[in-house]
Scaffold this motif. Structure first.
Motif, short mmCIF file in Angstrom:
data_model
loop_
_atom_site.label_atom_id
_atom_site.label_comp_id
_atom_site.label_asym_id
_atom_site.label_seq_id
_atom_site.Cartn_x
_atom_site.Cartn_y
_atom_site.Cartn_z
N PHE A 153 2.52 1.21 7.07
CA PHE A 153 1.86 -0.08 6.84
C PHE A 153 2.76 -1.28 7.10
O PHE A 153 2.67 -2.28 6.41
CB PHE A 153 1.36 -0.23 5.41
N GLY B 145 -13.00 -6.51 5.13
CA GLY B 145 -13.27 -5.23 4.49
C GLY B 145 -13.39 -4.10 5.49
O GLY B 145 -12.71 -3.07 5.40
N LEU C 253 -6.84 14.07 0.14
CA LEU C 253 -6.96 12.90 1.02
C LEU C 253 -6.41 11.65 0.37
O LEU C 253 -5.85 10.78 1.02
CB LEU C 253 -8.43 12.66 1.36
N LEU D 239 0.79 -1.22 0.00
CA LEU D 239 0.00 0.00 0.00
C LEU D 239 0.83 1.27 0.00
O LEU D 239 0.45 2.27 -0.57
CB LEU D 239 -0.93 -0.03 1.20
N ALA D 240 1.99 1.20 0.64
CA ALA D 240 2.78 2.42 0.78
C ALA D 240 3.28 2.93 -0.57
O ALA D 240 3.63 4.09 -0.70
CB ALA D 240 3.95 2.16 1.71
N PHE E 33 -10.14 -3.06 7.22
CA PHE E 33 -9.29 -2.16 6.44
C PHE E 33 -9.78 -0.72 6.56
O PHE E 33 -9.00 0.21 6.78
CB PHE E 33 -9.31 -2.56 4.96
N ILE E 34 -11.09 -0.54 6.41
CA ILE E 34 -11.62 0.82 6.45
C ILE E 34 -11.41 1.43 7.84
O ILE E 34 -11.02 2.59 7.97
CB ILE E 34 -13.10 0.81 6.04
N LEU F 63 -8.70 -0.21 -0.39
CA LEU F 63 -8.58 -1.66 -0.40
C LEU F 63 -9.82 -2.29 0.23
O LEU F 63 -10.35 -3.29 -0.27
CB LEU F 63 -7.32 -2.07 0.36
N GLY F 64 -10.30 -1.69 1.32
CA GLY F 64 -11.55 -2.14 1.94
C GLY F 64 -12.68 -2.16 0.93
O GLY F 64 -13.47 -3.11 0.85
N LEU G 28 -2.81 10.78 1.02
CA LEU G 28 -2.43 10.37 2.37
C LEU G 28 -2.43 8.85 2.48
O LEU G 28 -3.27 8.17 1.88
CB LEU G 28 -3.39 10.97 3.39
N PRO G 29 -1.50 8.29 3.28
CA PRO G 29 -1.41 6.83 3.41
C PRO G 29 -2.73 6.14 3.80
O PRO G 29 -3.05 5.11 3.20
CB PRO G 29 -0.35 6.64 4.50
N PRO G 30 -3.51 6.64 4.76
CA PRO G 30 -4.68 5.87 5.19
C PRO G 30 -5.67 5.60 4.08
O PRO G 30 -6.42 4.62 4.14
CB PRO G 30 -5.33 6.77 6.25
N PHE G 31 -5.67 6.43 3.04
CA PHE G 31 -6.67 6.22 2.02
C PHE G 31 -6.45 4.96 1.21
O PHE G 31 -7.39 4.39 0.66
CB PHE G 31 -6.81 7.45 1.11
N ALA G 32 -5.20 4.51 1.16
CA ALA G 32 -4.93 3.24 0.47
C ALA G 32 -5.70 2.12 1.14
O ALA G 32 -6.27 1.25 0.48
CB ALA G 32 -3.43 2.95 0.49
N LEU G 33 -5.74 2.15 2.48
CA LEU G 33 -6.45 1.11 3.23
C LEU G 33 -7.94 1.16 2.95
O LEU G 33 -8.60 0.13 2.75
CB LEU G 33 -6.20 1.29 4.72
N ILE G 34 -8.48 2.38 2.95
CA ILE G 34 -9.92 2.51 2.74
C ILE G 34 -10.29 2.02 1.34
O ILE G 34 -11.28 1.31 1.16
CB ILE G 34 -10.35 3.98 2.99
#
Lengths: 257, 212, 204
Positions: free
Chosen positions: C21, C183, B184, B36-37, C186-187, B195-196, B187-193
């Protein structure tokens, strides 16, 4: 054959380690020239960028050609200022000093031995002089190149780089909004005394000796400030020595020799 | 004829399963760390995807060749050494021929060593299968991994910087009309969202993957 | 560089999970309840704290360009940095193995709570990542590398315990079927990351 015996395990791992080490050593030796060339081109590209030479989408070879076209000579000088000498690499071209060299010189300044230093000056054909700076940031080294106009006091451009500053905070020193502030600033105050360029919050307001720190990157900004003061301080005598005659003989074409 | 129906069925399974149904990231949850990074820009993501594919494929191949001779007690260390060797080779080649990309990926290339998908495929597949098949399995898993990386990177680069591969694709006229890049997304956290959301979409289509 | 500033930065601003991460695989797999999450978190802090200073010394006196100069001046231009990945991972794997054996022998109670996580940790990206960042950040002495290890370990610990607590509560909420489990985790981590980003503004 018993693959679980001690002897077998030890022999197996030893052979494996030797084979792997041999493969890696071979690969590292084989690829080293290309890697070093990349580092050299990157340094050249930064120096050209500080001097304001556009180099968009150029290949490595083109950057090298452009560099030798623009740069007349590389000098090294100590903090005494009068012992400038030209240095060339093994091909007779102006020498390029990598960042690791700056690290060594920087430790001399820190120990107060700047009179023994050999600080590089890249002299451009158009009269610009580019000098490096180096120092410790928050996480790792930071370095940069400052280009001075022919009066040896006015900054015509600057560029900075870093190894691992925090993205979005300290890392902003490598971005245009920060380094573009340096153009037009001066290292001399109204009275003509050396004051370096300070990097402080709100420092850009009307002052010709200060620029704005990056927001949130306090330690990194302070590091830029300290490195500028230390390195430009080391070049001060050299700049003073060659200012009365802007077309210094060291800088000009070899016709004087 | 050794290449009978069952064999080609098996081959097809090895090649296709990791791409969607058994995708290493979205289904098996392997190797998320480094993935993700590096997805802020497509270029970095692509190089990362390629590196992981090569490392997974070649390490599976080499370990499979050695599988009958590895002493059981030092199995994990031997595997780590093989993987680390592949990663160092990839890193050295990148430093020599793709310097700027390698600089922007910094430590994440090194972290491929601990990327669970590499070790995971070696343990689960290469130790029990022939070298050729292991190579294909590694490559296919690397590809499935890369696919997710590239999708996330495309979304982040378009919405975050308005570009693909660094070329502006959202026309200036749109910006003039008041459109802004979504900061946004960078920013790193958005990669996680993101992916979710990908997992959400995939599990809506494939209901058997849903958790109770 | 001041130790306190380095410590706080490595916990909050450069958090291993939210900013880089690192160690996500085990982070998501072992965060279903607070108790096991705490165990893994402590194990990560511990292993980081042991391996990072060792790798620091190896890097300083063996791997980095010119590192061998302390043996003999003529070795000054030997550059073994290409071996760093393999040395770091070997040290980590070996240390984890030794720690596991020592803990098993001397403290069976600790082993039963911590031991099961140790094999997981050898391939946890956060541990190797710690060593690689240590190499990149060029710390001046072992003390700094130890402080960095403690800080980033604590950051990882905080992140996994917080996520486990949230996931325990989330079991009672109505999440769309396809989003359940992975899911929504992750969010959630993404949203936690955004919250952690507010620490970036602090002046140290």
């Amino acid at each position: 054959m018993n693959t679980n015996s001690n002897v077998y395990t030890i022999i197996y791992t030893s052979v494996l380690v030797i084979v792997v080490a041999a493969i890696l050593a071979f690969a590292a030796t084989f690829l080293k020239p290309a890697q070093e060339a990349n580092v050299k081109v990157e340094t050249m590209s930064k120096i050209l960028a500080a001097a304001g030479v556009a180099q968009d989408n150029l290949s490595n070879d083109e950057i090298i050609a452009l560099f030798y076209n623009e740069v007349a000579a590389t000098l090294t000088v100590s903090a005494k200022g009068y012992d400038a000498e030209e240095v060339v690499d093994k091909d007779g071209k102006p020498q390029i000093f990598p960042v690791s060299y700056l690290k060594v010189q920087s430790s001399l300044i820190a120990k107060g031995q700047q009179d023994e230093g050999k600080f590089p000056v890249y002299c451009f054909n158009n009269g610009l002089k580019v000098v490096p700076i180096y120092g410790a940031g928050l996480w790792g080294p930071i370095w940069g190149y400052i280009a001075f106009a022919e009066d040896n006091a006015t900054v015509s451009g600057a560029i900075f780089d870093h190894k691992g500053e925090t993205p979005g905070l300290g890392a902003k020193i490598a971005e245009k909004p920060f380094y573009s502030q340096f153009a037009g600033k001066s290292i001399l105050d109204e009275a003509g005394e050396f004051v370096s360029i300070s990097v402080v919050k709100g420092g850009a307001n009307g002052s010709k000796n200060g620029v704005d720190a990056v927001s949130g990157g306090t330690i990194t900004s302070k590091a830029v400030d300290t490195s500028l003061r230390a390195w430009l301080g080391a070049y001060r005598n050299y700049f003073l020595a060659c200012t009365p005659m802007p077309l210094n003989e060291n800088v000009e074409e070899p016709s004087n020799e | 004829m050794w290449r009978n129906q069952a064999m080609s069925e098996n081959l097809k399974n090895v090649l296709l399963k990791p791409i969607f149904k058994g995708n290493p990231i979205s289904v098996l949850v392997l190797g998320i760390c480094s993935s993700l990074a590096v997805t802020v820009q497509l270029k970095g993501a692509l190089v990362m995807a390629l590196s992981v594919t090569i490392v997974t494929g070649l390490s599976s191949f080499v370990v499979s060749l050695m599988r009958k001779s590895i002493p059981n007690r030092v199995r994990i260390i031997v595997q780590l050494v093989v993987v680390a060797m592949m990663v160092i080779l990839v890193d050295q080649v990148l430093k020599a021929y793709a310097y700027s990309v390698s600089k922007s990926l910094s430590v994440y290339i090194g972290l491929i060593i601990t990327n669970c998908i590499v070790m995971g495929r070696i343990e689960a597949f290469a130790l029990g299968n022939k070298p050729g098949l292991s190579l294909l399995d590694g490559l296919a898993n690397g590809f499935g991994y890369g696919l997710i990386l590239v999708v996330v990177a495309i979304v982040r680069e378009i919405l975050g910087s308005g570009s693909i591969f660094g070329f502006q694709i959202i026309p200036q006229a749109v910006y003039n009309a008041g459109y802004m890049n979504n900061g946004l997304m960078i920013l790193p956290p958005f990669a996680l969202i993101l992916l979710g959301c990908i997992i959400w979409i995939q599990r809506s289509i494939q209901k058997d993957l849903q958790e109770e | 560089m001041e130790y306190i500033s380095l410590f706080v930065k490595s916990i909050f601003v450069d958090n291993m999970i939210f900013a880089y991460f690192l160690g996500m695989c085990s982070y998501l797999a072992v965060s279903k309840n607070v108790k096991t999450a705490t165990g893994l978190g402590v194990a990560v802090i511990f292993v980081l704290l042991v391996t990072l200073p060792i790798n620091y010394l190896l890097n300083k006196y063996l791997l980095q360009p010119g590192a061998l100069a302390w043996i003999n001046e003529s070795y000054a231009d030997v550059d073994l940095s290409f071996l760093s990945y393999i040395v770091f991972i070997a040290v980590i794997a070996a240390i984890v193995q030794i720690v596991e054996m020592v803990v098993e022998k001397f403290s069976p109670a600790l082993y039963s709570s911590l031991g099961i996580f140790l094999p997981l940790i050898a391939v946890n990206c956060a541990i190797l990542g710690g060593s690689l960042f240590m190499q990149e950040k060029e710390f001046i002495n072992v003390g700094e590398s130890a402080v960095y290890a403690l800080g980033s370990g604590l950051g990882w610990f905080l992140a996994i315990v917080a996520l486990a607590a949230i996931r325990e509560k989330m079991a009672y909420s109505h999440v769309p079927k396809a989003l359940k489990g992975l899911g929504i985790s992750f969010i959630t981590v993404g949203l936690m990351g955004i919250a952690f980003m507010t620490f970036m503004g602090i002046t140290l």
